[in-house]
Design an enzyme around this catalytic site. Sequence first.
Site, short mmCIF file in Angstrom:
data_model
loop_
_atom_site.label_atom_id
_atom_site.label_comp_id
_atom_site.label_asym_id
_atom_site.label_seq_id
_atom_site.Cartn_x
_atom_site.Cartn_y
_atom_site.Cartn_z
N CYS A 1 12.59 6.68 -13.10
CA CYS A 1 13.20 6.36 -11.86
C CYS A 1 13.78 5.18 -11.91
CB CYS A 1 12.45 6.67 -10.61
SG CYS A 1 11.80 8.17 -10.74
N CYS B 1 5.39 -0.21 -2.39
CA CYS B 1 5.96 1.18 -3.36
C CYS B 1 6.79 0.59 -4.27
CB CYS B 1 6.61 1.98 -2.52
SG CYS B 1 5.73 2.88 -0.97
N CYS C 1 -4.21 3.08 -2.31
CA CYS C 1 -3.22 3.63 -3.21
C CYS C 1 -3.78 3.72 -4.68
CB CYS C 1 -1.97 2.83 -2.79
SG CYS C 1 -0.59 3.58 -4.04
N CYS D 1 4.43 5.21 -16.67
CA CYS D 1 5.04 6.41 -16.12
C CYS D 1 6.16 6.97 -17.08
CB CYS D 1 5.50 6.29 -14.69
SG CYS D 1 6.17 7.65 -13.75
N CYS E 1 12.69 2.10 -9.57
CA CYS E 1 11.02 1.90 -9.33
C CYS E 1 10.76 1.20 -10.46
CB CYS E 1 10.31 3.34 -9.59
SG CYS E 1 8.70 2.94 -9.53
N GLU F 1 -2.77 -0.85 -11.26
CA GLU F 1 -2.86 -1.44 -10.19
C GLU F 1 -3.45 -0.50 -8.98
OE1 GLU F 1 -0.05 -5.24 -10.37
OE2 GLU F 1 0.99 -3.17 -9.73
N1 SAH Z 1 5.26 9.54 -9.33
C1 SAH Z 1 4.78 9.74 -8.01
C2 SAH Z 1 4.01 8.68 -7.27
C3 SAH Z 1 4.37 7.40 -7.37
S1 SAH Z 1 5.61 6.60 -6.62
C4 SAH Z 1 6.35 9.90 -7.11
O1 SAH Z 1 7.43 9.86 -7.41
O2 SAH Z 1 6.03 10.51 -5.95
C5 SAH Z 1 5.45 6.41 -4.83
C6 SAH Z 1 6.37 6.27 -3.97
O3 SAH Z 1 7.46 4.90 -4.17
C7 SAH Z 1 7.47 7.29 -4.48
O4 SAH Z 1 8.15 7.83 -3.13
C8 SAH Z 1 8.67 6.34 -5.11
O5 SAH Z 1 10.05 6.99 -5.01
C9 SAH Z 1 8.54 5.23 -4.16
N2 SAH Z 1 9.05 4.07 -4.60
C10 SAH Z 1 9.30 3.71 -6.08
N3 SAH Z 1 9.85 2.55 -6.30
C11 SAH Z 1 10.25 2.12 -5.09
C12 SAH Z 1 10.94 0.71 -4.41
N4 SAH Z 1 11.23 0.06 -5.37
N5 SAH Z 1 10.90 0.82 -3.13
C13 SAH Z 1 10.75 1.70 -2.36
N6 SAH Z 1 10.04 2.71 -2.90
C14 SAH Z 1 9.76 3.13 -4.19
#
Ligand code: SAH
Length: 347
Positions: A117, A336, A106, A113, A120, A93
Amino acid sequence: MDSVPCFTGFLRGELLDTFSQWGEKPFRTQQIWSWIHVKLATEIDEMTDISKEFRQRLKENFRFCRPTIRTRQHSQDHTVKWLLELADGLCVESVFIPEEDRGTLCVSSQVGCSLSCPFCHTGTQRLARNLTAAEIVGQVILARSELSDQGLRVTNIVLMGMGEPLFNYDAVVRAVRIMLDPNGLAIGTRKITLSTAGVVPKLVDVGRDLGVNLAISLHAVRDDIRDRLVPLNKRYNLAALKQAVLHYPLKGGRRITWEYVLLDGINDSDEDAHGLVRFLKGIPSKVNLIPFNPWPGTPFTPSPMEKIIHFQEIVGGSGLVTVIRDRRGEDIAAACGQLVGRTLMAL
Ligand code: SAH
């Protein structure tokens, strides 16, 4: 897959070398570069200022490739999300976020991935594969050409979509260098932000190789909490991360952006806010507080807005620039951590 490579994965210097081996004059490279990155051509035969013979040779060695748009969703706040299908059928996406004075795209760097986490949505998928540089640049070219009809322009890039860019280092570096080319996409280093969960050994390399803005997904300032939220912390803990960031070359008044997603009862206490201030001491920083975007089945709840504002008051009150990130594109799951490339989910 077709074995002829895509134009979008090449640096201008590489095309120059190839064309001069073919006996072509150097200015031809700029003409072709401009067809690829400025005029956003889709067929070699559009290159009307290039001779038929040269075009034939181009066709034998290169092709235009773009991801296929599977779906395009428009949010009420004008955010656009594309589900893009790659040549092998996998999907990623990209999200476009228009603002008054700029347009941010973005982009994804991996299909799925490997970081897992738990807050996410992309993290619930396995890593399928890295994107190629051509596929990363392809997202920008596609968005630029899609949006130009509507008078919208991609001015900024955030490598914040699906995947961990520093686990796909070579392709990301190549793609960023292609985007930076002043006679092509011409997106400056100040307008590109790479977001990482903190792959410490690679931070030195990014500073040296690219000099783009760095955003780091922090989310906790205690190792026990961060181990859980960002499992990569077990490999590179907070102390190691801080050491690496202190050595990151920040040009001309730039700052590190720290991303901190607020999860109710997990990382949003007063103590966490004070800990964050202590952790960032000595680092030129900007704090991005991200309201958690829930997704179906998530075990986490967003912190209430009053708590987020209170957290901001403590962190901002210490003198740190602290912003609460807008929830853009929430109605189309473009915010995000909501990107999943639905086709992969269906596999
Ligand atoms: N792997 C990279 C880039 C992708 S995530 C990283 O970890 O930075 C982009 C951002 O979105 C990161 O800061 C991540 O922690 C945040 N993010 C992921 N899931 C989210 C969610 N459900 N709500 C808000 N932010 C989120």
